[in-house]
Design an enzyme around this catalytic site. Structure first.
Site, PDB file in Angstrom:
ATOM      1  N   ILE A  73      -3.135 -82.938   1.793  1.00  0.00           N
ATOM      2  CA  ILE A  73      -1.594 -83.506   1.969  1.00  0.00           C
ATOM      3  C   ILE A  73      -1.144 -83.693   3.448  1.00  0.00           C
ATOM      4  CG2 ILE A  73       0.676 -82.512   1.486  1.00  0.00           C
ATOM      5  CD1 ILE A  73      -0.524 -81.038  -1.013  1.00  0.00           C
ATOM      6  N   GLY A  96     -29.706 -60.173   0.190  1.00  0.00           N
ATOM      7  CA  GLY A  96     -28.376 -60.023  -0.216  1.00  0.00           C
ATOM      8  C   GLY A  96     -27.972 -59.962  -1.647  1.00  0.00           C
ATOM      9  N   PHE A 146     -19.380 -51.087   5.566  1.00  0.00           N
ATOM     10  CA  PHE A 146     -20.380 -50.891   4.376  1.00  0.00           C
ATOM     11  C   PHE A 146     -21.784 -51.734   4.729  1.00  0.00           C
ATOM     12  CE2 PHE A 146     -21.402 -52.818   0.198  1.00  0.00           C
ATOM     13  CZ  PHE A 146     -21.120 -51.678  -0.647  1.00  0.00           C
ATOM     14  N   SER A 190     -26.195 -55.221   2.395  1.00  0.00           N
ATOM     15  CA  SER A 190     -27.301 -56.574   2.853  1.00  0.00           C
ATOM     16  C   SER A 190     -28.090 -56.144   4.042  1.00  0.00           C
ATOM     17  CB  SER A 190     -26.330 -57.546   2.935  1.00  0.00           C
ATOM     18  OG  SER A 190     -25.580 -57.922   1.910  1.00  0.00           O
ATOM     19  N   GLU A 192     -19.577 -60.141  -0.935  1.00  0.00           N
ATOM     20  CA  GLU A 192     -19.227 -59.175  -1.784  1.00  0.00           C
ATOM     21  C   GLU A 192     -19.557 -59.525  -3.222  1.00  0.00           C
ATOM     22  OE1 GLU A 192     -16.105 -56.418  -1.498  1.00  0.00           O
ATOM     23  OE2 GLU A 192     -15.594 -56.701   0.519  1.00  0.00           O
ATOM     24  N   PRO A 222     -31.317 -58.736   6.442  1.00  0.00           N
ATOM     25  CA  PRO A 222     -31.657 -60.012   6.714  1.00  0.00           C
ATOM     26  C   PRO A 222     -32.458 -60.860   5.656  1.00  0.00           C
ATOM     27  CG  PRO A 222     -31.952 -58.645   8.885  1.00  0.00           C
ATOM     28  CD  PRO A 222     -31.670 -57.557   7.502  1.00  0.00           C
ATOM     29  N   ARG A 263       7.343 -84.699   6.287  1.00  0.00           N
ATOM     30  CA  ARG A 263       6.674 -86.098   6.488  1.00  0.00           C
ATOM     31  C   ARG A 263       7.204 -87.071   5.449  1.00  0.00           C
ATOM     32  NH1 ARG A 263       3.036 -88.393  10.007  1.00  0.00           N
ATOM     33  NH2 ARG A 263       1.800 -89.977   9.043  1.00  0.00           N
ATOM     34  N   THR A 277     -22.203 -63.238  -4.080  1.00  0.00           N
ATOM     35  CA  THR A 277     -21.807 -64.799  -4.346  1.00  0.00           C
ATOM     36  C   THR A 277     -21.112 -65.057  -5.801  1.00  0.00           C
ATOM     37  OG1 THR A 277     -24.038 -65.019  -5.183  1.00  0.00           O
ATOM     38  CG2 THR A 277     -23.830 -65.318  -2.908  1.00  0.00           C
TER      39      THR A 277
END
Ligand code: CAA
Length: 384
Positions: free
Chosen positions: A338, A131, A123, A126, A364, A128, A269, A366
């Site tokens: 963690i 966007g 697809f 966008s 897709e 350069p 752990r 922002t």
């Protein structure tokens, strides 16, 4: 209200999960490390109906619904986010609009082989220089008899290197812009003037290919125009309404994987004489990770359900993608915490989840664009 998948949806979810555990998860670290596109996995996913889940069987798809697609996308992305985005683009951003806006001749040539996974699509919206402002296209298509001549460069194209055809948006009338000035075209690989440009070296989803695509005096038959001339912006926007649900599912898959890895590690752990998950600090992390990820999945399934009901779902897709992608990033960061030092090295997958999650806030649309879409809808609902 029923908070349960139906039998078909459960079946495809289980099939995708079994396949993902057996064939995708074991190679995910290698795909990431080697930047290797998983051709053999994509071929098998095609055989299983995973490359066109919600496309009717008569056009080569799986014949399921969007909810099934989302269930399967989550499972594949839980194993490997790179494979997830390859699947998502072929399903949501390529096959869905070709089915929805294409005529039968186009469906025969540009859908059947793609929805069945024999070929791959991409697809191209966008560029350069643009966007978020998707209407500010520099790519132009000029009518010349029975053809259009396409010139321009498209950027950030998932599957760009591997795709057999591209859905390309171009300006056919600059004056009209996003209200009738943009058209959509199906361009086959091998068309003179169509080449792959720069291949991107990315932070995450490194098993997927992301490239520039270049169109230089590329002659496209009028028969390859998808929809009417000038209908392209609507094609792009409605397609992205669906695509964003797929990316929300990808984010949820990453979050699920990160939670599972962190809980297993916290069980192995020990510190100060007990398992790490017996500390309240870690328990609170686990509880929040699980609660927020359930909420993200509910938003995602709601958007998929509305798409299946053919109800406009721009706001709900935006909410699902916004919440799920922010959640995946928070969950991946927390999971890494963690793991402590082991989260920061490649011995465990926590660092990969952390890197893979980041793109879900960007592509897709922002998350700033999602907020714009959501706010516009909310204001319209309240003010009119
Ligand atoms: N469905 C149907 N029609 C829509 C629509 C939708 N979701 N969104 C807009 N439209 C229509 C509007 O109704 C309007 O038409 P009318 O005047 O007839 O009502 C027309 O389109 C113009 O709308 P806007 O004025 O709202 O358009 P805009 O130019 O201001 O843009 C935008 C709106 C939401 C910011 C849009 O440009 C946008 O979504 N930008 C982000 C683009 C994006 O997501 N790019 C990602 C590319 S894909 C990718 O990431 C690569 C990959 O391979 C994964």
């Amino acid at each position: 209200m029923i908070f349960e998948l139906n039998e078909d949806q459960k079946m495809i979810q289980k099939m995708a999960r079994d396949f993902a555990d057996r064939e995708v998860a074991p190679v995910a670290a290698e795909l990431d490390r080697e930047h290797r596109f998983p051709r053999e996995i994509v071929a098998k996913m095609g055989e299983l109906g995973l490359m066109g889940v919600a496309i009717p069987e008569e056009w080569g798809g799986g014949g399921f619904d969007t909810v099934s697609y989302i269930a399967a996308m989550t499972e594949i992305s839980r194993a490997c986010a790179s494979t997830g985005v390859i699947m998502s683009v072929n399903n949501s951003l390529y096959s869905d609009p070709v089915y929805k806006f294409g005529n039968d001749d186009q469906r025969e040539r540009f859908l059947r082989p793609y929805a069945s996974g024999k070929k791959l699509g991409c697809f191209c919206l966008s560029e350069p220089g643009t966007g978020s402002d998707a209407a500010a296209q520099s790519t132009v298509a000029v009518r010349d008899g029975d053809s259009y001549i396409l010139n321009g460069v498209k950027n950030w194209i998932t599957n760009g290197n591997e795709a057999d055809a591209a859905l390309v948006f171009a300006m056919t009338d600059k004056e009209k812009g996003n209200r009738g000035g943009i058209s959509a075209f199906l361009v086959e690989k091998g068309t003179p003037g169509f080449t792959v440009g720069k291949v991107e070296d990315k932070l995450g989803i490194r098993g997927s290919s992301t490239t520039q695509l270049v169109f230089e005096d590329c002659r496209i038959p009028v028969a390859n125009r998808l929809g009417e001339e000038g209908e392209g912006f609507k094609v792009a926007m409605t397609t992205l309404d669906g695509g964003r649900i797929g990316i929300a599912a990808q984010a949820n898959g990453i979050a699920r994987a990160a939670i599972e890895a962190a809980v297993r590690y916290a069980d192995e752990r020990k510190a100060f004489g007990q398992k790490v998950h017996q500390f309240q600090g870690i328990q609170w992390y686990i509880a929040d990770m699980a609660t927020r990820t359930d909420a993200a999945e509910l938003l995602t399934y709601r958007a998929a359900y509305l798409k299946d009901k053919k109800v406009r779902h721009s706001k709900e897709s935006g909410m699902a993608k916004l919440f799920a992608s922010d959640n995946a990033n928070w969950v991946a960061t927390t999971a890494l915490q963690i793991f402590g030092g082991y989260g920061y090295v490649t011995e465990y997958p926590a660092e990969r989840y952390f890197r893979d999650a980041r793109i879900t806030q960007i592509y897709e649309g922002t998350n700033e664009i999602q907020r714009l879409v959501i706010a516009n809808s909310v204001v319209k609902e309240i003010i009119g």
